[in-house]
Write an enzyme that holds these catalytic residues in place. Structure first.
Site, PDB file in Angstrom:
ATOM      1  N   ASN A   9     -38.995 -99.392  -9.087  1.00 54.45           N
ATOM      2  CA  ASN A   9     -38.768 -98.148  -8.422  1.00 54.45           C
ATOM      3  C   ASN A   9     -40.406 -97.491  -8.490  1.00 54.45           C
ATOM      4  O   ASN A   9     -40.512 -96.875  -9.474  1.00 54.45           O
ATOM      5  CB  ASN A   9     -37.588 -97.307  -8.798  1.00 54.45           C
ATOM      6  CG  ASN A   9     -37.846 -95.963  -8.160  1.00 54.45           C
ATOM      7  OD1 ASN A   9     -38.453 -95.856  -7.135  1.00 54.45           O
ATOM      8  ND2 ASN A   9     -37.084 -95.088  -8.489  1.00 54.45           N
ATOM      9  N   TRP A  10     -41.145 -97.625  -7.741  1.00 54.43           N
ATOM     10  CA  TRP A  10     -42.483 -97.177  -7.631  1.00 54.43           C
ATOM     11  C   TRP A  10     -42.567 -95.688  -7.455  1.00 54.43           C
ATOM     12  O   TRP A  10     -43.476 -95.087  -7.681  1.00 54.43           O
ATOM     13  CB  TRP A  10     -43.393 -97.904  -6.622  1.00 54.43           C
ATOM     14  CG  TRP A  10     -43.645 -99.498  -7.019  1.00 54.43           C
ATOM     15  CD1 TRP A  10     -43.169-100.094  -7.930  1.00 54.43           C
ATOM     16  CD2 TRP A  10     -44.552-100.255  -6.387  1.00 54.43           C
ATOM     17  NE1 TRP A  10     -43.527-101.570  -7.750  1.00 54.43           N
ATOM     18  CE2 TRP A  10     -44.314-101.538  -7.009  1.00 54.43           C
ATOM     19  CE3 TRP A  10     -45.275-100.138  -5.210  1.00 54.43           C
ATOM     20  CZ2 TRP A  10     -44.958-102.656  -6.516  1.00 54.43           C
ATOM     21  CZ3 TRP A  10     -46.166-101.296  -4.927  1.00 54.43           C
ATOM     22  CH2 TRP A  10     -46.023-102.580  -5.186  1.00 54.43           C
ATOM     23  N   LYS A  11     -41.477 -95.000  -7.101  1.00 53.65           N
ATOM     24  CA  LYS A  11     -41.479 -93.640  -6.622  1.00 53.65           C
ATOM     25  C   LYS A  11     -42.697 -93.521  -5.538  1.00 53.65           C
ATOM     26  O   LYS A  11     -43.173 -94.317  -5.005  1.00 53.65           O
ATOM     27  CB  LYS A  11     -41.557 -92.937  -7.841  1.00 53.65           C
ATOM     28  CG  LYS A  11     -40.401 -93.275  -8.840  1.00 53.65           C
ATOM     29  CD  LYS A  11     -39.910 -92.307 -10.103  1.00 53.65           C
ATOM     30  CE  LYS A  11     -38.952 -92.974 -10.679  1.00 53.65           C
ATOM     31  NZ  LYS A  11     -38.453 -92.094 -12.112  1.00 53.65           N
ATOM     32  N   HIS A  97     -30.711 -91.817  -6.135  1.00 56.35           N
ATOM     33  CA  HIS A  97     -31.415 -91.389  -7.298  1.00 56.35           C
ATOM     34  C   HIS A  97     -31.570 -89.887  -7.814  1.00 56.35           C
ATOM     35  O   HIS A  97     -31.505 -88.959  -7.027  1.00 56.35           O
ATOM     36  CB  HIS A  97     -32.753 -91.858  -7.143  1.00 56.35           C
ATOM     37  CG  HIS A  97     -33.797 -91.944  -8.406  1.00 56.35           C
ATOM     38  ND1 HIS A  97     -34.375 -90.856  -8.819  1.00 56.35           N
ATOM     39  CD2 HIS A  97     -33.991 -93.095  -9.161  1.00 56.35           C
ATOM     40  CE1 HIS A  97     -35.067 -91.354 -10.060  1.00 56.35           C
ATOM     41  NE2 HIS A  97     -34.668 -92.584 -10.012  1.00 56.35           N
ATOM     42  N   GLU A  99     -33.609 -88.070  -8.755  1.00 52.43           N
ATOM     43  CA  GLU A  99     -34.733 -87.317  -8.301  1.00 52.43           C
ATOM     44  C   GLU A  99     -34.440 -86.776  -6.769  1.00 52.43           C
ATOM     45  O   GLU A  99     -34.875 -85.721  -6.426  1.00 52.43           O
ATOM     46  CB  GLU A  99     -36.004 -87.976  -8.271  1.00 52.43           C
ATOM     47  CG  GLU A  99     -36.588 -88.142  -9.835  1.00 52.43           C
ATOM     48  CD  GLU A  99     -37.438 -89.371 -10.095  1.00 52.43           C
ATOM     49  OE1 GLU A  99     -37.835 -89.982  -9.118  1.00 52.43           O
ATOM     50  OE2 GLU A  99     -37.565 -89.576 -11.249  1.00 52.43           O
ATOM     51  N   GLU A 169     -28.414 -94.471 -14.595  1.00 51.30           N
ATOM     52  CA  GLU A 169     -29.603 -93.816 -15.264  1.00 51.30           C
ATOM     53  C   GLU A 169     -29.248 -92.518 -15.664  1.00 51.30           C
ATOM     54  O   GLU A 169     -29.203 -91.520 -14.943  1.00 51.30           O
ATOM     55  CB  GLU A 169     -30.429 -93.612 -13.861  1.00 51.30           C
ATOM     56  CG  GLU A 169     -30.676 -94.990 -12.948  1.00 51.30           C
ATOM     57  CD  GLU A 169     -32.229 -94.802 -12.425  1.00 51.30           C
ATOM     58  OE1 GLU A 169     -33.095 -95.933 -12.970  1.00 51.30           O
ATOM     59  OE2 GLU A 169     -32.373 -94.002 -11.724  1.00 51.30           O
ATOM     60  N   GLY A 175     -38.082 -91.096 -17.212  1.00 56.07           N
ATOM     61  CA  GLY A 175     -39.456 -90.807 -17.443  1.00 56.07           C
ATOM     62  C   GLY A 175     -39.724 -89.833 -18.916  1.00 56.07           C
ATOM     63  O   GLY A 175     -40.750 -89.141 -18.782  1.00 56.07           O
ATOM     64  N   SER A 215     -36.538 -94.935 -18.833  1.00 57.35           N
ATOM     65  CA  SER A 215     -37.434 -95.273 -20.020  1.00 57.35           C
ATOM     66  C   SER A 215     -37.213 -96.821 -20.427  1.00 57.35           C
ATOM     67  O   SER A 215     -37.291 -96.911 -21.660  1.00 57.35           O
ATOM     68  CB  SER A 215     -37.513 -94.364 -21.071  1.00 57.35           C
ATOM     69  OG  SER A 215     -37.797 -92.970 -20.633  1.00 57.35           O
ATOM     70  N   GLY A 236     -38.807 -97.657 -13.574  1.00 59.70           N
ATOM     71  CA  GLY A 236     -39.713 -96.605 -12.863  1.00 59.70           C
ATOM     72  C   GLY A 236     -41.082 -96.738 -13.651  1.00 59.70           C
ATOM     73  O   GLY A 236     -41.851 -97.670 -13.092  1.00 59.70           O
ATOM     74  N   GLY A 237     -41.578 -96.181 -14.368  1.00 57.10           N
ATOM     75  CA  GLY A 237     -42.988 -96.276 -14.920  1.00 57.10           C
ATOM     76  C   GLY A 237     -43.497 -97.548 -15.301  1.00 57.10           C
ATOM     77  O   GLY A 237     -44.465 -97.872 -14.877  1.00 57.10           O
TER      78      GLY A 237
HETATM   79  P1  PGA Z   1     -38.186 -94.334 -15.831  1.00 57.87           P
HETATM   80  O1  PGA Z   1     -37.533 -94.219 -14.394  1.00 57.87           O
HETATM   81  O2  PGA Z   1     -38.220 -96.274 -16.006  1.00 57.87           O
HETATM   82  O3  PGA Z   1     -39.776 -94.153 -15.413  1.00 57.87           O
HETATM   83  O4  PGA Z   1     -37.397 -93.825 -16.667  1.00 57.87           O
HETATM   84  C1  PGA Z   1     -36.328 -94.928 -13.953  1.00 57.87           C
HETATM   85  C2  PGA Z   1     -36.131 -94.524 -12.590  1.00 57.87           C
HETATM   86  O5  PGA Z   1     -36.188 -93.436 -12.338  1.00 57.87           O
HETATM   87  O6  PGA Z   1     -35.486 -95.171 -11.894  1.00 57.87           O
END
Ligand code: PGA
Length: 252
Positions: A9-11, A97, A99, A169, A175, A215, A236-237
């Site tokens: 997930n590149w956001k 998600h 966010e 999640e 993050g 993470s 994500g990251g």
């Molecule tokens: P993260 O994000 O790996 O940066 O913690 C995961 C996500 O939000 O899908």
């Protein structure tokens, strides 16, 4: 069918050129991996069409979107429908998600409507669930996730959800650098499978792919992915680096 999936997930990251370079690097590094493993790349909407060209004829690679709108079409300035995603070759769509829930006020009702759109357009939904830290500290995390699942999924019949993927999640892990331990993730994944078994059937629950997200990185992915109810990760990251993402893919 239960699969193994590593989804990136590149956001809201990567310009077009950077995104194409990253896609190319991931594709080149991961040529020989098991047939049952799917790699999903979920870039910003605007990259999807160009990335589809790059991923064409790559049997293990799939294209994902990070969101879709809950209506089929209409006067929703700035929004993208599930049908539009399908029309450019998108296979998966991330829905609910944390966010989106937090910054864009998405409720379980919005999430259920989006699932409906994904299903109607033959997209594989990746439904995100997970608790905040205060809820875990109150020891209410199992109930909370159960409620999220009931509110978003239970209006659908099992046959409509054959392509569903759930991503657990925990919000406190996203993050932050603090992943859930393999034990914490496993017990929640087992709980989720049990909820689906109770509502639908044992075979439905056994066939469901459940990803862990929060993470997840090369150092912790092998232990997480070894758990019996963890079928992969939503990253994500670490999905923004070809080396890290490839190392996670190769953790299986
Ligand atoms: P993260 O994000 O790996 O940066 O913690 C995961 C996500 O939000 O899908």
């Amino acid at each position: 069918m239960r699969k193994k999936i590593v989804a990136g997930n590149w956001k809201m990251n990567k310009q077009m050129e950077e995104g194409l370079k990253l896609t190319f690097a991931i594709k080149e590094t991961n040529k020989n991996f098991p047939e049952e493993l799917e790699v999903v790349l979920a870039p910003p909407f605007i990259h999807l069409y160009a990335m589809e060209e790059l991923l064409k004829n790559q049997p293990n690679f799939f294209l994902g979107a990070q969101n879709c709108h809950e209506e089929e079409s209409g006067a929703y300035t700035g929004e993208v429908s599930a049908a539009m995603l399908a029309s450019v070759g998108v296979d998966y769509v991330i829905i609910g998600h944390s966010e989106r829930r937090h910054y864009f006020n998405e409720t379980d009702t919005h999430v259920a409507n989006k699932l409906q759109q994904a299903i109607a357009n033959d997209l594989n939904p990746i439904l995100c669930v997970g608790e905040h830290l205060a809820i875990r500290n109150d020891k209410k995390h199992f109930e909370y996730v159960q409620q999220q699942i009931e509110n978003t999924l239970f209006s659908f019949t099992a046959d409509l959800m054959q392509d569903l993927v759930i991503a657990y999640e925990p919000v406190w892990a996203i993050g932050t650098g603090h992943n859930a331990t393999p034990e914490q993730a496993q017990e929640m994944h087992q709980h989720i499978r049990q909820i689906l078994q109770d509502q639908y059937s044992k075979s439905f629950a056994n066939n469901l792919t459940i990803l862990y997200g929060g993470s997840c990185k090369p150092s912790n992915a092998p232990d997480l992915f070894q758990q019996p109810d963890i079928d992969g990760g939503l990253i994500g990251g670490a999905s923004l680096s070809a080396d890290d993402f490839s190392a996670i893919i190769q953790s299986f």
